[in-house]
Design a protein around this motif. Structure first.
Motif, PDB file in Angstrom:
ATOM      1  N   VAL A 212       0.789  -1.288   0.139  1.00 34.38           N
ATOM      2  CA  VAL A 212       0.274  -0.292  -0.018  1.00 34.38           C
ATOM      3  C   VAL A 212       1.351   1.086   0.049  1.00 34.38           C
ATOM      4  N   VAL A 213       2.051   1.215   0.740  1.00 33.18           N
ATOM      5  CA  VAL A 213       2.409   2.121   1.262  1.00 33.18           C
ATOM      6  C   VAL A 213       3.585   2.445  -0.373  1.00 33.18           C
ATOM      7  N   GLN A 214       3.817   1.323  -0.924  1.00 37.04           N
ATOM      8  CA  GLN A 214       4.530   1.689  -1.707  1.00 37.04           C
ATOM      9  C   GLN A 214       3.975   2.099  -3.435  1.00 37.04           C
ATOM     10  N   GLU A 215       2.527   2.019  -3.019  1.00 39.84           N
ATOM     11  CA  GLU A 215       1.745   2.814  -4.517  1.00 39.84           C
ATOM     12  C   GLU A 215       1.669   3.917  -3.982  1.00 39.84           C
ATOM     13  N   CYS A 216       1.850   4.170  -2.962  1.00 38.94           N
ATOM     14  CA  CYS A 216       0.800   5.552  -2.407  1.00 38.94           C
ATOM     15  C   CYS A 216       2.115   6.616  -2.581  1.00 38.94           C
ATOM     16  N   VAL A 217       3.247   5.640  -2.767  1.00 38.58           N
ATOM     17  CA  VAL A 217       4.268   6.775  -2.852  1.00 38.58           C
ATOM     18  C   VAL A 217       5.065   6.891  -4.016  1.00 38.58           C
ATOM     19  N   ALA A 218       4.921   5.947  -4.788  1.00 35.44           N
ATOM     20  CA  ALA A 218       3.944   6.129  -6.460  1.00 35.44           C
ATOM     21  C   ALA A 218       3.829   6.936  -6.917  1.00 35.44           C
ATOM     22  N   VAL A 219       2.679   7.517  -6.284  1.00 34.13           N
ATOM     23  CA  VAL A 219       1.726   8.093  -6.910  1.00 34.13           C
ATOM     24  C   VAL A 219       1.870   9.551  -6.257  1.00 34.13           C
TER      25      VAL A 219
END
Length: 300
Positions: A212-219
């Motif tokens: 979840v965190v990795q996706e949010c950071v990428a966005v």
């Protein structure tokens, strides 16, 4: 200072109560069961350091914002536009509006409706309404507010009321960091109906949260957002300060209410789609919460 709290649930009652306790004239605008209890007995501030009934005004009517110098805007993200339109005719031209809400775009949505200055604000507090007029504080309580001409004075007022407040020129980054926290914790706590301290040790949960965190950071990075620190370290550390806390999304589902998931994992999902960034784990958590909401709506 004359202060109104629009949408006085757990967050609004905590900050409004702390400001009233410090001697400010505060009016809480909230649900009838809380307003009735507060008018009768005062607001019970049941915090980690003190327990006290605080006398202050309370109303169910939006026009109670009239005359306020400062408005703490604490409604659910899903109700931002409706509440803004209801509040607009009653606001002083020079009133200052602080958005104490989940999500990253509420101030922008609110400012589109109001001529008054709207100040984005990040909230870090664990609270719940334990009963009518009874605010239970589980931990933290600090605020981060955007830089405006009035921000230093507001921060000083809050600090004197026992509310640690930082003025930041990167509030969007801080809002995104809070969004990432919410995306990592809220849906998992809601789906399981468990507090953070029981969610995090679960089998494979850390891996899900890291995704979840990795996706949010990428966005966030694709959108040009500058995050103030290491997102995973912030997420991993939260459970230490709030082990008994149920997410606001969990509390909403437990009461059969519509949650803010559209403005949390759902927002990241939609923003990712617009930027070409895949967010499969956020999408899954969003879908599961929406299914629970749909089931409850059908049962009702």
């Amino acid at each position: 200072m004359n202060i109104a709290v629009m949408g006085a649930g757990a967050v609004g009652c905590y900050y409004g109560g702390m400001l009233a306790r410090a001697g400010h004239a505060v009016t809480l605008i909230g649900r009838p069961q809380h307003v009735e209890a507060i008018r009768r007995d005062g607001l019970l501030l049941d915090t980690r350091t003190f327990r006290q009934h605080v006398r202050l005004e309370a109303s169910t009517e939006v026009n109670a914002v009239r005359g306020a110098d400062l408005i703490l805007f604490c409604v659910k993200s899903t109700d931002t536009e409706i509440a803004a339109d209801e509040m607009k005719p009653h606001l002083k031209p020079q009133a200052l509006v602080l958005t104490l809400q989940n999500g990253v775009d509420n101030a922008e949505r609110l400012q589109a409706r109001l001529s008054q200055v709207v100040v984005p604000t990040v909230v870090y507090v664990a609270t719940e309404m334990a009963g009518p007029g009874h605010l239970k504080h589980h931990g933290r309580g600090e605020l981060v507010i955007a830089t405006t001409a009035a921000s230093e004075g507001i921060a000083k007022t809050f600090a004197e009321a026992g509310i640690p407040t930082q003025v930041s020129d990167n509030v969007i980054g801080a809002l995104w960091m809070k969004l990432i926290l919410n995306c990592a914790y809220n849906a998992l706590s809601a789906i399981t109906q468990l507090p953070y301290g029981r969610v995090v040790p679960g089998e494979s949960v850390e891996g899900v949260m890291r995704d979840v965190v990795q996706e949010c950071v990428a966005v966030a990075q694709a959108g040009g957002v500058r995050l103030p620190g290491d997102a995973w370290q912030v997420v991993a550390g939260l459970v230490q300060t709030m082990p008994t806390q149920y997410s606001s999304t969990a509390q909403d589902l437990a009461r059969g209410k519509r949650s803010e998931i559209d403005h949390l994992n759902g927002y990241v999902m939609r923003k990712g789609e617009s930027l070409g960034v895949p967010t499969p784990v956020n999408r899954t958590l969003f879908a599961l919460v929406k299914l629970i909401e749909a089931r409850q709506a059908t049962a009702a």
